[in-house]
Write a protein that holds these residues in place. Structure first.
Motif, short mmCIF file in Angstrom:
data_model
loop_
_atom_site.label_atom_id
_atom_site.label_comp_id
_atom_site.label_asym_id
_atom_site.label_seq_id
_atom_site.Cartn_x
_atom_site.Cartn_y
_atom_site.Cartn_z
N ASP A 245 0.83 -1.21 0.00
CA ASP A 245 0.00 0.00 0.00
C ASP A 245 0.86 1.26 0.00
O ASP A 245 0.48 2.29 -0.57
N ILE A 246 2.03 1.18 0.63
CA ILE A 246 2.96 2.31 0.62
C ILE A 246 3.45 2.56 -0.80
O ILE A 246 3.45 3.69 -1.30
N VAL A 247 3.88 1.49 -1.47
CA VAL A 247 4.37 1.60 -2.84
C VAL A 247 3.27 2.13 -3.77
O VAL A 247 3.52 2.96 -4.66
N ASP A 248 2.04 1.67 -3.54
CA ASP A 248 0.91 2.07 -4.39
C ASP A 248 0.38 3.45 -4.06
O ASP A 248 -0.59 3.93 -4.68
N GLY A 249 0.99 4.13 -3.09
CA GLY A 249 0.57 5.49 -2.74
C GLY A 249 -0.70 5.57 -1.93
O GLY A 249 -1.33 6.64 -1.84
N LYS A 250 -1.09 4.47 -1.27
CA LYS A 250 -2.32 4.46 -0.49
C LYS A 250 -2.10 4.88 0.96
O LYS A 250 -3.06 5.00 1.73
N VAL A 251 -0.82 5.06 1.36
CA VAL A 251 -0.49 5.39 2.75
C VAL A 251 0.40 6.63 2.77
O VAL A 251 1.39 6.70 2.02
N ASP A 252 0.05 7.57 3.62
CA ASP A 252 0.89 8.75 3.84
C ASP A 252 1.76 8.48 5.07
O ASP A 252 1.29 8.56 6.20
N LEU A 253 3.02 8.14 4.85
CA LEU A 253 3.90 7.82 5.98
C LEU A 253 4.09 9.01 6.90
O LEU A 253 4.35 8.84 8.10
N GLY A 254 3.97 10.22 6.37
CA GLY A 254 4.23 11.41 7.16
C GLY A 254 3.32 11.60 8.34
O GLY A 254 3.64 12.36 9.27
N LYS A 255 2.19 10.88 8.39
CA LYS A 255 1.26 11.03 9.52
C LYS A 255 1.73 10.31 10.77
O LYS A 255 1.24 10.54 11.86
N TYR A 256 2.74 9.41 10.62
CA TYR A 256 3.19 8.59 11.75
C TYR A 256 4.48 9.14 12.34
O TYR A 256 5.45 9.40 11.62
N THR A 257 4.49 9.28 13.65
CA THR A 257 5.70 9.73 14.33
C THR A 257 6.75 8.63 14.37
O THR A 257 7.95 8.89 14.28
N ALA A 258 6.30 7.38 14.50
CA ALA A 258 7.22 6.25 14.53
C ALA A 258 6.59 5.06 13.82
O ALA A 258 5.37 4.87 13.88
N ILE A 259 7.43 4.26 13.15
CA ILE A 259 6.98 3.05 12.45
C ILE A 259 7.86 1.89 12.89
O ILE A 259 9.09 2.01 12.96
#
Length: 460
Positions: A245-259
């Motif tokens: 989903d990250i590769v497909d652009g379905k997730v905005d990683l910037g919303k998470y402080t930590a992963i």
């Protein structure tokens, strides 16, 4: 149903014995006796009857929650006609750990695992308003929940999951006023367990677990699934996201402080990263370089190379591990030293052995372990002559080293505008042991607490 299972296993046992005997030749058949059944029809330990699962070859004996299981006598055992057992009626045994029972009849045999289980009444997970996750401490019987400052704590719905058969008051889904702590009491037969739930208001920060499947339930590695499910059950506003989903652009990683990524591979001698993780590298680089924080555990520590987190852009130089389906059962507790780093945020509020706060124990005797390790060997080979060389070359901080001097927990501080990264590659850091209840292990709590500490530290 039981009789059908018994018949199927009898056929299987005879077939296996026959195949083992050099094709079951006519000459050998005369020496084999394959007509005897090897069933445990009934068994009692002290006054408590066992529940027999023929398909899984297990016997579970339930006893009161405070019962002494270290000296239990076999008071009754009914076997198939002509069968003998490795344990005799009248024998007294320590059942604090599972015990093997082998039944033989002629040239056929079968082994059962006997487990004594105390009555338990536990709240396993807890949420408020189906959103805010409570931290359940089974030792102190407390549950703590942090909710945003804007939430009305006088009208909160508590929902929870419990151990098998347990009931709880107040009931799940009821509305309570949490201005003051509220007690939830779990009950199952002889076990009665009160939990005190305390709610505090503060900042709740979005975090995520990233994995190779579309959802937690689709993860194929029990190790990864156990870690991911723990986060979903214990970290408020945590989400599961997939690399695809990250590769497909379905997730905005910037919303998470930590992963957090916890990656397992069987027989882990320098395993390659999954293809979808490699495909997401550029987006994770942007996330990290813009201040995103990462917790990388087990073989996910290899991601530091692709993300240029380590200055020398190398993976940990020494990795190995076993297979989840065939773990080793340990005969004593496992630990690692933290001398000199006792005050690090990762090691706060842990359970210590005999008051010694220089070693972290993560599981006790009876745990099933693959010893999956990704560490930096220091010394005669591997490119790091000593710890100073390792620090200079990688840019890392050695948070914990094993007894052999290898770096097993490393921290990489922010560079320029980047985030912070913590890597945990110790074989002691384990979420799933096949056939064991990790939640019942006294020291396994430390795996959970260290992870919570790491996430909180990264989110500061």
């Amino acid at each position: 149903m039981k009789s059908i299972i018994k018949q199927l296993y009898t056929i299987l046992l005879v077939t296996v014995a026959c195949l083992t005997a050099t094709g079951c030749s006519d000459d050998f058949k005369s020496n084999l006796r394959l007509d005897g059944d090897v069933w445990v029809n009934a068994i009692k330990l002290d006054a408590y009857a066992g529940t027999i699962d023929y398909q899984n070859k297990t016997i579970v004996v339930g006893v009161p929650y405070d019962y002494d299981v270290t000296r239990m006598a076999v008071t009754e055992m009914n076997l198939s006609e002509g069968a003998t057992a490795s344990i005799a009626v009248g024998e007294t045994i320590d059942f604090s750990l599972p015990v093997s029972l082998t039944v033989k009849n002629g040239d056929v045999q079968m082994s059962y695992t006997i487990t004594v289980k105390r009555d338990e009444a536990k709240i396993l997970t807890f949420k408020l308003n189906d959103t805010y996750v409570g931290k359940v401490d089974q030792l102190s019987k407390t549950i703590s929940v942090v909710v945003p400052l804007t939430v009305d704590i006088t009208q909160l719905k508590g929902t929870f999951t419990v151990s098998d058969g347990a009931t709880v008051t107040p009931v799940s889904g009821s509305i309570q006023d949490f201005t003051n702590p509220v007690t939830y009491t779990a009950t199952y037969r002889s076990a009665v367990t009160p939990y005190v739930v305390t709610v505090t208001q503060g900042n709740v920060i979005p975090t995520a677990f990233v994995g190779t499947a579309s959802s937690v339930s689709q993860l194929t590695s029990p190790e990864e699934k156990a870690a991911a499910q723990w986060m979903m059950d214990n970290i408020s506003m945590s989400e599961y996201i997939s690399f695809k989903d990250i590769v497909d652009g379905k997730v905005d990683l910037g919303k998470y402080t930590a992963i957090w990524w916890h990656f397992h591979a069987d027989n882990g001698d320098n395993p390659p990263l999954p293809d979808d993780a490699k495909a997401a590298v550029e987006k994770f680089k942007v996330y990290y370089q813009n201040g995103g924080n990462l917790l990388l555990t087990r073989y996910a520590t290899f991601y530091i190379k692709d993300l240029s987190i380590a200055k020398d852009e190398r993976v940990p130089n020494n990795s190995w591990g076993g297979n989840e389906d065939s773990p080793d059962i340990v005969d004593g507790p496992w630990s690692f030293p933290i001398t000199g780093n006792e005050s690090h945020p990762l090691f706060q509020d842990l359970r210590w052995k005999d008051g010694d706060q220089t070693r972290v124990y993560t599981f006790d005797a009876g745990y099933a372990i693959t010893n999956s390790t990704a560490q930096w060997h220091i010394g005669d080979w591997g490119g790091y002559e000593d710890l100073n060389a390792w620090r200079n070359l990688t840019g890392g901080i050695n948070v914990a080293c094993g007894d052999d001097g290898a770096v097993i927990i490393a921290e990489f501080e922010p560079r320029a505008n980047s985030g912070r990264t913590i890597c945990i590659g110790s074989g002691c850091y384990d979420w799933y042991g096949k056939g064991v209840d990790a939640s019942a292990d006294y020291y396994h709590y430390n795996v959970e607490q260290m992870t919570l500490n790491a996430i909180n530290y990264l989110c500061k």
